[in-house]
Design a protein around this motif. Structure first.
Motif, PDB file in Angstrom:
ATOM      1  N   UNK A  58       1.166  -1.002  -0.355  1.00 57.69           N
ATOM      2  CA  UNK A  58       0.398   0.086  -0.034  1.00 57.69           C
ATOM      3  C   UNK A  58       1.171   1.298   0.327  1.00 57.69           C
ATOM      4  N   UNK A  59       1.597   0.917   0.573  1.00 55.63           N
ATOM      5  CA  UNK A  59       3.073   2.834   0.051  1.00 55.63           C
ATOM      6  C   UNK A  59       3.270   3.007  -1.017  1.00 55.63           C
ATOM      7  N   UNK A  60       3.037   2.002  -1.667  1.00 54.55           N
ATOM      8  CA  UNK A  60       3.579   2.975  -3.296  1.00 54.55           C
ATOM      9  C   UNK A  60       2.172   2.952  -3.689  1.00 54.55           C
ATOM     10  N   UNK A  61       1.059   2.462  -3.029  1.00 49.15           N
ATOM     11  CA  UNK A  61      -0.397   3.470  -4.166  1.00 49.15           C
ATOM     12  C   UNK A  61      -0.123   5.387  -3.402  1.00 49.15           C
ATOM     13  N   UNK A  62       0.777   5.296  -2.534  1.00 47.84           N
ATOM     14  CA  UNK A  62       0.606   7.152  -2.856  1.00 47.84           C
ATOM     15  C   UNK A  62       2.006   7.451  -3.206  1.00 47.84           C
ATOM     16  N   UNK A  63       3.059   6.403  -3.463  1.00 52.88           N
ATOM     17  CA  UNK A  63       4.632   7.208  -3.722  1.00 52.88           C
ATOM     18  C   UNK A  63       4.634   6.639  -5.789  1.00 52.88           C
ATOM     19  N   UNK A  64       5.341   7.046  -6.178  1.00 53.94           N
ATOM     20  CA  UNK A  64       5.735   6.801  -7.475  1.00 53.94           C
ATOM     21  C   UNK A  64       7.262   6.517  -6.522  1.00 53.94           C
ATOM     22  N   UNK A  65       8.425   7.420  -6.042  1.00 56.40           N
ATOM     23  CA  UNK A  65       9.692   7.520  -5.195  1.00 56.40           C
ATOM     24  C   UNK A  65       9.332   7.190  -4.296  1.00 56.40           C
ATOM     25  N   UNK A  66      10.633   6.667  -3.103  1.00 61.35           N
ATOM     26  CA  UNK A  66      10.924   6.656  -1.915  1.00 61.35           C
ATOM     27  C   UNK A  66      10.732   8.334  -1.344  1.00 61.35           C
TER      28      UNK A  66
END
Length: 424
Positions: free
Chosen positions: A312-320
């Motif tokens: 789910x973290x990547x649902x809000x990010x394209x890059x860390x």
């Protein structure tokens, strides 16, 4: 009629080899032999990539930068940009200043004459990079199905020969070869090289050691890629950084230089950090790789293996550490099919032949026959001329024609030109 700068003409001259190839010397006297001018780069970075140049007999493989004046190297800021550190030759019309890399290395400079005389190069430029396209308007049909198939067979043989060479170097380590193939697929279109470099630093045995912990494996790959520098970022990133510091020390890892990675002209979904997250997910879910993939009976059995939704973290990010608008992250069908076609199909053919696994060979052949045509700038260009591939195999033929004939100026070997000669 359009006009073209000296640099436009020099690009065309270099790409097509329309210059005197014997007796070439740099301004400092080095003998120059051009084995391969490189692949023209439409994106940021040097003009031609992976050229093969002999300087005083020694083979150099790297990039070539082209300017009308050598001083434009500094004017464009290349002397401060590490992306240009792998340039092996600077080509220009005029010498009006030295060319130094960010590391202080002086580049050899090759001057080509600015006066093209009666050369047709400017006229050819005005017709675009496919001056033969007017021949496509003829009413006389060509057997394009067989033409594309023959060209595709050449391309596939070249890919398989290269994989066989790598396999011999690896000493029958098929898992490492497959991991490299997949890495290149996840890195397409612009980050193939750094993805392959990353796969060489992370062995399959190391992946196996941490595959049960997605966070450990993600920190291992993102950190070695060079994307976990410094202590900043959100709690998720800080956790990855802490884990990577331990892994880096425990396994003597060396992160890749950040300048190798490219974001310019990429859609956010193709950013390398996000693609590494997809690659991590795939590696953690599919082991052993070869057995898991060969167990698939059809190309459509392979697709779900690549389509799992990310953390789910990547649902809000394209890059860390860089928040973005919410969007669930899964590889799209087109991206998955590109990986299957360019990474797995040739691997299956080589593995099936060398290990006497007819099921693998059949699966590789079915990928070419059953998948839809590849969609990229080259195939779309052929589409504008009314030529459309029926499947992935035929689109491979389009790519082969462009790469091996059009880009190398081998017009005499082109079926269009041969037909025109017969008519004349």
């Amino acid at each position: 009629m359009a006009t073209h700068t000296g640099e436009d003409i020099l690009h065309f001259v270099w790409r097509k080899g329309h210059f005197q190839t014997t007796g070439l010397r740099t301004t400092c006297g080095l003998k120059v032999e051009v084995e391969w001018p490189g692949r023209e780069n439409p994106d940021e970075g040097p003009d031609f990539l992976n050229a093969r140049i002999r300087l005083n007999g020694m083979l150099w493989v790297g990039n070539v930068e082209i300017h009308a004046r050598s001083s434009h190297w500094t004017r464009h800021g290349h002397h401060e940009n590490p992306m240009y550190d792998n340039v092996i030759l600077h080509v220009a019309f005029l010498d009006d200043g030295p060319s130094l890399t960010a590391g202080g290395r002086v580049l050899p400079l090759l001057l080509l004459p600015p006066d093209m005389g009666n050369s047709p190069v400017p006229e050819i430029l005005n017709t675009g990079d496919m001056p033969c396209r007017l021949l496509l308007q003829s009413d006389e049909p060509l057997p394009w199905d067989s033409i594309w198939t023959d060209l595709a067979s050449q391309r596939i043989r070249q890919q398989c020969d290269e994989l066989s060479r790598q396999q011999r170097q690896l000493g029958e380590d098929w898992e490492s070869l497959l991991q490299r193939c997949l890495a290149r697929g996840f890195g397409a279109p612009l980050n193939i090289l750094p993805f392959e470099m990353l796969s060489r630093r992370i062995s399959p045995s190391l992946v196996l050691e941490y595959r049960d912990s997605l966070e450990d494996l993600e920190s291992l790959l993102l950190g070695t890629a060079g994307f976990l520098k410094g202590p900043g970022g959100d709690s998720f990133v800080r956790s990855l950084v802490r884990r990577y510091k331990y892994l880096e020390k425990a396994h003597h890892l060396t992160p890749l230089p950040p300048h190798l990675w490219r974001h310019f002209r990429l859609r956010p979904r193709a950013f390398p950090e996000l693609r590494i997250a997809h690659w991590t997910q795939f590696l953690s879910r599919n082991h052993p790789l070869i057995d898991r993939l060969i167990a698939s009976r059809t190309p459509w059995d392979l697709v779900p293996l690549f389509g799992e939704r990310l953390h789910p973290y990547w649902d809000w990010h394209y890059r860390p550490g860089r928040p973005a608008s919410h969007e669930p992250k899964q590889l799209g069908r087109e991206s998955i099919e590109t990986i299957l076609l360019n990474s797995l199909a040739p691997f299956f053919l080589v593995f099936g032949k060398e290990c006497r696994q007819p099921a693998a060979t059949d699966l590789g052949l079915r990928l070419y026959d059953d998948l839809g045509p590849e969609k990229n700038a080259i195939t779309k260009k052929w589409n504008t001329f009314g030529l459309n591939a029926k499947n992935a195999l035929q689109s491979q033929g389009m790519l082969q024609l462009h790469k091996e004939l059009c880009m190398k100026g081998r017009c005499g070997d082109c079926p269009l030109v041969r037909r025109q000669k017969r008519k004349d």
